[in-house]
Design a protein around this motif. Structure first.
Motif, PDB file in Angstrom:
ATOM      1  N   GLU A  84      -3.227 -12.167   3.512  1.00  0.00           N
ATOM      2  CA  GLU A  84      -3.426 -11.398   4.737  1.00  0.00           C
ATOM      3  C   GLU A  84      -2.220 -10.490   5.007  1.00  0.00           C
ATOM      4  OE1 GLU A  84      -4.221 -14.152   7.821  1.00  0.00           O
ATOM      5  OE2 GLU A  84      -6.225 -14.656   7.101  1.00  0.00           O
ATOM      6  N   ALA A  85      -1.008 -10.981   4.681  1.00  0.00           N
ATOM      7  CA  ALA A  85       0.190 -10.154   4.873  1.00  0.00           C
ATOM      8  C   ALA A  85       0.175  -8.961   3.919  1.00  0.00           C
ATOM      9  CB  ALA A  85       1.448 -10.992   4.657  1.00  0.00           C
ATOM     10  N   TRP A  86      -0.246  -9.179   2.675  1.00  0.00           N
ATOM     11  CA  TRP A  86      -0.299  -8.069   1.713  1.00  0.00           C
ATOM     12  C   TRP A  86      -1.402  -7.075   2.091  1.00  0.00           C
ATOM     13  CZ3 TRP A  86       3.127  -6.806  -1.949  1.00  0.00           C
ATOM     14  CH2 TRP A  86       4.089  -7.760  -2.275  1.00  0.00           C
ATOM     15  N   THR A  87      -2.475  -7.564   2.651  1.00  0.00           N
ATOM     16  CA  THR A  87      -3.504  -6.650   3.140  1.00  0.00           C
ATOM     17  C   THR A  87      -2.962  -5.782   4.268  1.00  0.00           C
ATOM     18  OG1 THR A  87      -5.265  -8.207   2.533  1.00  0.00           O
ATOM     19  CG2 THR A  87      -5.801  -6.515   4.156  1.00  0.00           C
ATOM     20  N   SER A  88      -2.179  -6.399   5.164  1.00  0.00           N
ATOM     21  CA  SER A  88      -1.574  -5.627   6.254  1.00  0.00           C
ATOM     22  C   SER A  88      -0.591  -4.594   5.717  1.00  0.00           C
ATOM     23  CB  SER A  88      -0.855  -6.577   7.220  1.00  0.00           C
ATOM     24  OG  SER A  88      -0.251  -5.860   8.277  1.00  0.00           O
ATOM     25  N   LEU A  89       0.178  -4.974   4.683  1.00  0.00           N
ATOM     26  CA  LEU A  89       1.099  -4.008   4.077  1.00  0.00           C
ATOM     27  C   LEU A  89       0.315  -2.829   3.490  1.00  0.00           C
ATOM     28  CD1 LEU A  89       3.941  -3.194   3.010  1.00  0.00           C
ATOM     29  CD2 LEU A  89       3.368  -4.464   0.923  1.00  0.00           C
ATOM     30  N   ARG A  90      -0.788  -3.124   2.792  1.00  0.00           N
ATOM     31  CA  ARG A  90      -1.571  -2.072   2.146  1.00  0.00           C
ATOM     32  C   ARG A  90      -2.284  -1.184   3.166  1.00  0.00           C
ATOM     33  NH1 ARG A  90      -4.149  -5.192  -0.754  1.00  0.00           N
ATOM     34  NH2 ARG A  90      -6.137  -5.282   0.340  1.00  0.00           N
ATOM     35  N   GLU A  91      -2.748  -1.783   4.274  1.00  0.00           N
ATOM     36  CA  GLU A  91      -3.550  -1.014   5.228  1.00  0.00           C
ATOM     37  C   GLU A  91      -2.731  -0.395   6.347  1.00  0.00           C
ATOM     38  OE1 GLU A  91      -6.547  -3.681   6.607  1.00  0.00           O
ATOM     39  OE2 GLU A  91      -7.661  -3.688   4.695  1.00  0.00           O
ATOM     40  N   GLN A  92      -1.532  -0.963   6.634  1.00  0.00           N
ATOM     41  CA  GLN A  92      -0.719  -0.420   7.718  1.00  0.00           C
ATOM     42  C   GLN A  92       0.645   0.071   7.234  1.00  0.00           C
ATOM     43  OE1 GLN A  92      -0.892  -2.429  11.658  1.00  0.00           O
ATOM     44  NE2 GLN A  92      -1.888  -4.115  10.565  1.00  0.00           N
ATOM     45  N   GLY A  93       1.335  -0.768   6.450  1.00  0.00           N
ATOM     46  CA  GLY A  93       2.697  -0.418   6.041  1.00  0.00           C
ATOM     47  C   GLY A  93       2.747   0.805   5.141  1.00  0.00           C
ATOM     48  N   VAL A  94       1.976   0.791   4.049  1.00  0.00           N
ATOM     49  CA  VAL A  94       2.016   1.902   3.097  1.00  0.00           C
ATOM     50  C   VAL A  94       1.528   3.201   3.737  1.00  0.00           C
ATOM     51  CG1 VAL A  94       1.147   2.756   0.890  1.00  0.00           C
ATOM     52  CG2 VAL A  94       1.842   0.359   1.112  1.00  0.00           C
ATOM     53  N   PRO A  95       0.405   3.214   4.477  1.00  0.00           N
ATOM     54  CA  PRO A  95       0.015   4.468   5.150  1.00  0.00           C
ATOM     55  C   PRO A  95       1.066   4.984   6.118  1.00  0.00           C
ATOM     56  CG  PRO A  95      -1.846   2.950   5.068  1.00  0.00           C
ATOM     57  CD  PRO A  95      -0.652   2.173   4.595  1.00  0.00           C
ATOM     58  N   ALA A  96       1.776   4.066   6.827  1.00  0.00           N
ATOM     59  CA  ALA A  96       2.826   4.507   7.744  1.00  0.00           C
ATOM     60  C   ALA A  96       3.954   5.194   6.986  1.00  0.00           C
ATOM     61  CB  ALA A  96       3.364   3.304   8.523  1.00  0.00           C
ATOM     62  N   ILE A  97       4.284   4.682   5.792  1.00  0.00           N
ATOM     63  CA  ILE A  97       5.326   5.303   4.967  1.00  0.00           C
ATOM     64  C   ILE A  97       4.867   6.667   4.478  1.00  0.00           C
ATOM     65  CG2 ILE A  97       6.555   5.098   2.770  1.00  0.00           C
ATOM     66  CD1 ILE A  97       6.487   2.041   3.198  1.00  0.00           C
ATOM     67  N   LEU A  98       3.623   6.749   3.974  1.00  0.00           N
ATOM     68  CA  LEU A  98       3.111   8.010   3.446  1.00  0.00           C
ATOM     69  C   LEU A  98       3.016   9.077   4.530  1.00  0.00           C
ATOM     70  CD1 LEU A  98       0.287   6.626   1.115  1.00  0.00           C
ATOM     71  CD2 LEU A  98       2.569   7.405   0.465  1.00  0.00           C
ATOM     72  N   ALA A  99       2.746   8.656   5.775  1.00  0.00           N
ATOM     73  CA  ALA A  99       2.637   9.629   6.864  1.00  0.00           C
ATOM     74  C   ALA A  99       3.969  10.304   7.162  1.00  0.00           C
ATOM     75  CB  ALA A  99       2.110   8.937   8.125  1.00  0.00           C
ATOM     76  N   GLU A 100       5.085   9.638   6.815  1.00  0.00           N
ATOM     77  CA  GLU A 100       6.421  10.192   7.055  1.00  0.00           C
ATOM     78  C   GLU A 100       6.885  11.078   5.906  1.00  0.00           C
ATOM     79  OE1 GLU A 100       8.508   9.852   9.686  1.00  0.00           O
ATOM     80  OE2 GLU A 100       6.969   8.786  10.818  1.00  0.00           O
ATOM     81  N   ARG A 101       6.166  11.115   4.807  1.00  0.00           N
ATOM     82  CA  ARG A 101       6.625  11.829   3.619  1.00  0.00           C
ATOM     83  C   ARG A 101       5.618  12.908   3.223  1.00  0.00           C
ATOM     84  NH1 ARG A 101      10.204   9.672   5.329  1.00  0.00           N
ATOM     85  NH2 ARG A 101      11.449   7.946   4.543  1.00  0.00           N
ATOM     86  N   GLY A 102       6.104  13.912   2.512  1.00  0.00           N
ATOM     87  CA  GLY A 102       5.236  14.941   1.986  1.00  0.00           C
ATOM     88  C   GLY A 102       4.405  14.419   0.831  1.00  0.00           C
ATOM     89  N   PRO A 103       3.393  15.162   0.395  1.00  0.00           N
ATOM     90  CA  PRO A 103       2.492  14.668  -0.670  1.00  0.00           C
ATOM     91  C   PRO A 103       3.170  14.485  -2.018  1.00  0.00           C
ATOM     92  CG  PRO A 103       2.042  16.979  -0.162  1.00  0.00           C
ATOM     93  CD  PRO A 103       3.000  16.498   0.880  1.00  0.00           C
ATOM     94  N   HIS A 104       4.350  15.073  -2.216  1.00  0.00           N
ATOM     95  CA  HIS A 104       5.041  14.944  -3.498  1.00  0.00           C
ATOM     96  C   HIS A 104       6.425  14.303  -3.355  1.00  0.00           C
ATOM     97  CE1 HIS A 104       1.884  17.415  -5.195  1.00  0.00           C
ATOM     98  NE2 HIS A 104       2.130  18.363  -4.311  1.00  0.00           N
ATOM     99  N   ASP A 105       6.784  13.852  -2.151  1.00  0.00           N
ATOM    100  CA  ASP A 105       8.104  13.245  -1.943  1.00  0.00           C
ATOM    101  C   ASP A 105       8.167  11.888  -2.647  1.00  0.00           C
ATOM    102  OD1 ASP A 105       8.853  15.363  -0.455  1.00  0.00           O
ATOM    103  OD2 ASP A 105       8.560  14.410   1.499  1.00  0.00           O
TER     104      ASP A 105
END
Length: 615
Positions: A84-105
């Motif tokens: 469940e923690a890894w699902t939260s990382l995949r569904e919330q953590g990683v998208p939050a990181i990608l939202a702060e970065r450009g498509p090629h950063d």
């Protein structure tokens, strides 16, 4: 078994001291009650009743040292632990990181306390599932560290059994692992994005500018003071908006001043945005104990003045307010320049045009970093600087000034140049290996992986030696494979010689004259029977056009049977011609012509069999 157990005392410290000497493992910051329980458990199993005797046993048995080290971090590694923690990382953590970065950063991840690698490879799977495998290879770099060298060695192998993968869905195993010798090995092309190295969370500097920092169930083994210091380092290591992923046994307060919860239940936190200067380095973390410290202003002034980093503070009006000793020495400014407008000082335009950056930091209220600044000193010699420009925010949330720090990165730049030179040498070696034989392509890919990992080690100085050792091992493996290939080539060459000898003996044994032609009617083979019949040696005939041969046979009359044989693989024809043999006698010669067939069945030439008829 002896049931006597030791009481807590200084003897435990002797055991820990021996572990540090034998393995370089420092457990001084670990929670003492847990350490005592694990030491007692090992002593009880061995029937040893005192710490001194146990230390002697550790000196005599290296295997017991490994067993004790393994027993201290009692957490069991595994893939995708706590799904469940890894699902939260995949569904919330990683998208939050990608939202702060450009498509090629690029995306930088640190797995702190990675043990035997399961967590690092789980992170690779999580990111690849979100961004795709191609984007993962291009953008994501995972740094995985631990203090246990044996665990790191296993992690680098990336090979796991069925028991270790029992929590991984079958479709992920099929997608990210390759079956080898009864084990599952993580995909080689994705493995290149993961760098393993040694790092002690209590003593070594953290990896910086991170988008995600994962430290699961490691902090629980540290005492409160050490845990606070490590969390301070983690805060410093994360980039603005970076995500911290802890284990289910660890938690931060709901209203932490430096971390905001993304999913508090699953232990996902985000570095909190703040108007204060950028996060302080670990060496600057201060533990407030609720007491007044006398002379704090003098201490702060002296600490600023004696800092090894050249620093200048400018007010919001552009007036130089503070200059420390290192800045005075480096840029030849003095206390008399304090109170002067920055624009009136040489420092405002040398070594860089500083006023623009100061104004930008003040207006945009964000920190700036200027890299690769060359400073030619008046005393001779050049320095390379990295300039940090940080806005200073007052209690009323207004900008009260700007701090400028000049970090000397000359040594780091030289190291990068040395590594770049090493990279060029390795690339040249790679090219030579690739041109040797196409069968070494797999080994060359391993070498290229080593080159790519060496590029990243310029940022993690502690792991440089280990990466170079890995490269040497792979080069030794390459040499072994090349030796094997050379042996195979020698065997094939010997076999080819035997086949050629056999064909030569067949042609020599035939009493009839045999001539082999290519599609252009050039002679490919001329056997001894042809030599005896026409008196022309093989070396004189081979390579010559059939119609140019000066022999007693009217070769022009052979065209009706030779031409069809060059186009029709099923053709077979013969002709009888009157000729003059090598003895000058007129003879009747029967010539049979058949196609010379390729492996696929098409004609590749013609074979002439010439036999003198008996009259």
């Amino acid at each position: 078994m002896n049931d006597r157990l030791p009481t807590p005392g200084p003897g435990v410290e002797d055991v820990l001291q021996h572990l540090e000497e034998a393995r370089g493992s420092d457990f001084t910051g670990y929670e003492r009650a847990g350490l005592i329980r694990r030491v007692r458990h090992r002593m009880s199993e061995l029937g040893i009743g005192d710490h001194a005797g146990y230390v002697e046993h550790l000196r005599a048995d290296a295997g017991e040292v490994s067993a004790l080290v393994d027993a201290v971090p009692a957490d069991v590694p595994g893939f995708l632990r706590d799904p469940e923690a890894w699902t939260s990382l995949r569904e919330q953590g990683v998208p939050a990181i990608l939202a702060e970065r450009g498509p090629h950063d690029p995306i930088r991840v640190w797995s702190a306390g990675c043990a035997s690698g399961e967590e690092a490879y789980s992170l690779a799977i999580a990111f690849a599932e979100v961004v795709g495998i191609e984007q993962f290879r291009q953008r994501v770099k995972i740094y995985a560290t631990d203090v246990d060298d044996e665990a790191l060695a296993k992690a680098r192998l990336a090979s796991y059994g069925e028991r270790e993968l029992r929590g991984v869905p079958p479709e992920l195993i099929a997608r990210y692992f390759e079956r080898q010798n009864g084990h599952h090995r993580f995909r080689k092309d994705l493995r290149r994005s993961i760098v393993f190295g040694r790092n002690d969370l209590e003593q070594d500097a953290p990896i910086s500018r991170l988008d995600l920092l994962v430290c699961r169930n490691t902090l629980t083994y540290l005492d409160q003071r050490t845990r606070s210091e490590v969390l301070g380092r983690f805060h410093f290591a994360l980039a603005p908006g970076g995500v911290l992923f802890l284990g289910k046994a660890e938690a931060l307060p709901h209203h932490s001043p430096v971390f905001d919860p993304l999913d508090h239940e699953r232990r996902l936190f985000r570095k909190a945005p703040t108007g204060s200067p950028p996060a302080r380095s670990p060496s600057e973390v201060v533990h407030h104990r609720g007491v007044n410290v006398g002379g704090i202003d003098a201490l702060e002034e002296q600490a600023f003045s004696s800092s090894p980093v050249a620093q200048v503070v400018v007010t919001a009006d552009g007036v130089v307010a503070l200059v420390n000793g290192q800045a005075e020495t480096l840029f030849e400014v003095s206390a008399e320049d304090v109170g002067q407008p920055l624009r009136d000082l040489e420092l405002s335009y040398r070594p860089i045009e500083l006023r623009g950056y100061v104004e930008q930091a003040r207006l945009e209220r964000k920190s700036l970093r200027v890299k690769d600044v060359e400073w030619l000193r008046n005393t001779g010699g050049a320095l390379w600087l990295e300039v940090h420009v940080d806005p200073l925010i007052g209690a009323d949330d207004t900008v009260i000034g700007v701090a400028v720090a000049f970090h000397d990165v000359t040594a780091a730049r030289k190291l990068v140049e040395e590594l770049a030179f090493t990279k060029r040498q390795l690339e040249a070696a790679y090219g030579e290996l690739q041109s040797t034989n196409e069968e070494t392509e797999t080994t060359n890919e391993e070498l290229q992986s080593t080159v790519e990992e060496l590029e990243t080690t310029s940022e993690e100085f502690q792991s440089t030696n280990e990466e170079l050792e890995t490269m040497n091992e792979e080069l030794h493996s390459t040499n072994d494979e090349l030796q094997t290939i050379n042996d195979v080539l020698r065997e094939r060459s010997s076999e080819l010689d035997r086949v050629n000898g056999f064909l030569e003996s067949v042609l020599t044994s035939l009493r009839a004259g045999v001539v082999v032609l290519d599609p252009q009617l050039r002679v490919l083979a001329w056997n001894r029977g042809a030599e005896d019949l026409w008196g022309l040696r093989r070396e004189e005939a081979e390579g010559e056009h059939l119609l140019n041969l000066d022999i007693g046979l009217p070769v022009a009359d052979l065209r009706p049977v030779v031409r069809p044989a060059l186009s029709d693989p099923a053709f077979s024809g013969e002709v009888e011609l009157t000729a003059v043999n090598r003895r000058g006698r007129t003879v009747l010669v029967r010539v049979v012509c058949t196609p010379l067939r390729r492996g696929g069945g098409g004609p590749a030439g013609a074979i002439l069999v010439m036999e003198q008829r008996r009259g």
